[in-house]
Design a protein around this motif. Structure first.
Motif, short mmCIF file in Angstrom:
data_model
loop_
_atom_site.label_atom_id
_atom_site.label_comp_id
_atom_site.label_asym_id
_atom_site.label_seq_id
_atom_site.Cartn_x
_atom_site.Cartn_y
_atom_site.Cartn_z
N LEU A 48 0.84 -1.19 0.00
CA LEU A 48 0.00 0.00 0.00
C LEU A 48 0.88 1.25 0.00
O LEU A 48 1.88 1.32 0.71
CB LEU A 48 -0.92 0.00 1.22
CG LEU A 48 -2.00 -1.08 1.25
CD1 LEU A 48 -2.70 -1.08 2.61
CD2 LEU A 48 -3.01 -0.87 0.13
N MET A 49 0.50 2.21 -0.82
CA MET A 49 1.26 3.46 -0.92
C MET A 49 0.49 4.58 -0.23
O MET A 49 -0.64 4.89 -0.61
CB MET A 49 1.48 3.82 -2.39
CG MET A 49 2.36 5.05 -2.58
SD MET A 49 2.28 5.71 -4.27
CE MET A 49 0.65 6.46 -4.27
N PRO A 50 1.07 5.21 0.79
CA PRO A 50 0.40 6.33 1.46
C PRO A 50 0.44 7.57 0.59
O PRO A 50 1.42 7.85 -0.10
CB PRO A 50 1.23 6.52 2.74
CG PRO A 50 2.58 6.00 2.39
CD PRO A 50 2.37 4.88 1.42
N ALA A 51 -0.66 8.33 0.60
CA ALA A 51 -0.75 9.54 -0.20
C ALA A 51 -1.87 10.41 0.37
O ALA A 51 -2.28 10.24 1.51
CB ALA A 51 -1.00 9.19 -1.68
N GLY A 52 -2.39 11.33 -0.43
CA GLY A 52 -3.44 12.23 0.02
C GLY A 52 -4.41 12.56 -1.08
O GLY A 52 -4.18 12.27 -2.26
N SER A 53 -5.54 13.16 -0.70
CA SER A 53 -6.54 13.58 -1.66
C SER A 53 -7.34 14.74 -1.09
O SER A 53 -7.33 14.99 0.12
CB SER A 53 -7.49 12.42 -2.02
OG SER A 53 -8.30 12.07 -0.91
N GLY A 54 -8.03 15.44 -1.95
CA GLY A 54 -8.90 16.53 -1.53
C GLY A 54 -9.97 16.78 -2.57
O GLY A 54 -9.79 16.43 -3.75
N ALA A 55 -11.10 17.34 -2.16
CA ALA A 55 -12.19 17.55 -3.10
C ALA A 55 -13.10 18.69 -2.66
O ALA A 55 -13.23 18.98 -1.46
CB ALA A 55 -13.02 16.27 -3.25
N LEU A 56 -13.72 19.31 -3.65
CA LEU A 56 -14.85 20.22 -3.45
C LEU A 56 -16.11 19.47 -3.84
O LEU A 56 -16.08 18.65 -4.76
CB LEU A 56 -14.69 21.47 -4.31
CG LEU A 56 -13.43 22.31 -4.11
CD1 LEU A 56 -13.37 23.42 -5.16
CD2 LEU A 56 -13.40 22.91 -2.72
N PHE A 57 -17.21 19.75 -3.16
CA PHE A 57 -18.45 19.05 -3.51
C PHE A 57 -19.67 19.93 -3.28
O PHE A 57 -19.62 20.93 -2.57
CB PHE A 57 -18.58 17.75 -2.71
CG PHE A 57 -18.72 17.94 -1.22
CD1 PHE A 57 -19.98 18.16 -0.65
CD2 PHE A 57 -17.61 17.89 -0.39
CE1 PHE A 57 -20.12 18.33 0.72
CE2 PHE A 57 -17.74 18.07 0.98
CZ PHE A 57 -18.99 18.30 1.54
N VAL A 58 -20.76 19.54 -3.93
CA VAL A 58 -22.07 20.13 -3.72
C VAL A 58 -23.03 19.02 -3.35
O VAL A 58 -23.06 17.98 -4.03
CB VAL A 58 -22.58 20.86 -4.98
CG1 VAL A 58 -24.02 21.33 -4.78
CG2 VAL A 58 -21.70 22.03 -5.31
N GLU A 59 -23.78 19.18 -2.28
CA GLU A 59 -24.78 18.20 -1.88
C GLU A 59 -26.18 18.76 -2.17
O GLU A 59 -26.58 19.77 -1.60
CB GLU A 59 -24.66 17.84 -0.40
CG GLU A 59 -25.62 16.74 0.01
CD GLU A 59 -25.46 16.32 1.46
OE1 GLU A 59 -26.38 15.67 1.99
OE2 GLU A 59 -24.41 16.64 2.07
N ILE A 60 -26.87 18.10 -3.09
CA ILE A 60 -28.18 18.57 -3.56
C ILE A 60 -29.26 17.65 -3.01
O ILE A 60 -29.32 16.48 -3.37
CB ILE A 60 -28.23 18.58 -5.10
CG1 ILE A 60 -27.06 19.40 -5.65
CG2 ILE A 60 -29.56 19.13 -5.59
CD1 ILE A 60 -26.86 19.24 -7.13
#
Length: 223
Positions: A48-60
């Motif tokens: 397993l390779m450690p890393a990161g993520s991020g996101a913008l979202f809209v909840e409708i």
């Protein structure tokens, strides 16, 4: 990039009209690829390779407990070779030194569309689950090599070795907590199952697909 900005603007516009929520999410990820022979007569174990993520979202919101959640985010996928395996040789056009510990990293712009089910009163502390498809666009790829545990060296990989588009499925479970009248924070665990082959040798298709686990938190604001 213009299409990506247009997509973000469209999400925010829809959220504003529907008086729904917009938010941001960050996560620590741990991913790998399904197994295949890297180099002739050498079959190191994928880690397993450690890393990161991020996101913008809209909840409708659709009903009181069901929402549609489009997202636009960045995620790093790939796999690692660890434990000082004597790799040696060439892979994806890069020479790998003997005793090199290697992270093969691919960077994606990811666009999931999730069906989100709130368990209990979503205006109070509650759990939720989310499921849906995702499309990923390969933005870049590189390989980080650590030789003799001394220093890392990052080398770009020719993106032609990767397929530019990846189709995935996303499953998530989370816990949401109101902290102000229109502000909620949440923690979330997520699994991303790649359906598409991600490598392209140019001669034959390698049966390689991504698998990613993540855990993170975020905040959302009701418009």
């Amino acid at each position: 990039m213009k299409k990506l900005f247009a997509f973000v603007f469209a999400l925010v516009s829809v959220g504003a009209v529907a008086q729904t929520s917009v938010g941001v999410r960050g996560a620590f990820t741990s991913g790998t690829f399904t197994k295949f022979d890297l180099i002739e007569n050498v079959t190191p174990e994928f880690r397993l390779m450690p890393a990161g993520s991020g996101a913008l979202f809209v909840e409708i919101p659709v009903t009181s407990n069901f929402s549609i959640q489009p997202e636009l985010g960045y995620i790093q996928k790939g796999f690692a070779i660890r434990e000082g395996i004597d790799v040696g040789g060439e892979f994806l056009g890069i020479n790998i030194p003997v005793n090199g510990k290697v992270n093969f990293r691919s960077h994606y712009i990811e666009m999931p569309v999730l069906a989100k089910f709130h368990i209990g009163d979503k205006n109070a502390t509650h759990y939720y689950i989310a499921l849906g498809p995702s499309v990923g666009y390969l933005a870049d790829a590189d390989m980080r090599i650590r030789v003799l545990d001394i220093f890392p060296v990052t080398t770009n990989i020719n993106k032609d070795f990767y397929k530019p588009i990846e189709l995935s499925g996303v499953a998530a479970v989370g816990f949401e907590l109101p902290v102000a009248e229109k502000v909620k924070v949440f923690t979330e665990a997520r699994y991303i199952h790649g359906f598409s082959r991600v490598l392209d040798s140019g001669i034959f298709e390698l049966p390689v697909r991504s698998r990613t686990l993540s855990g993170g938190m975020g905040v959302k604001f009701t418009l």
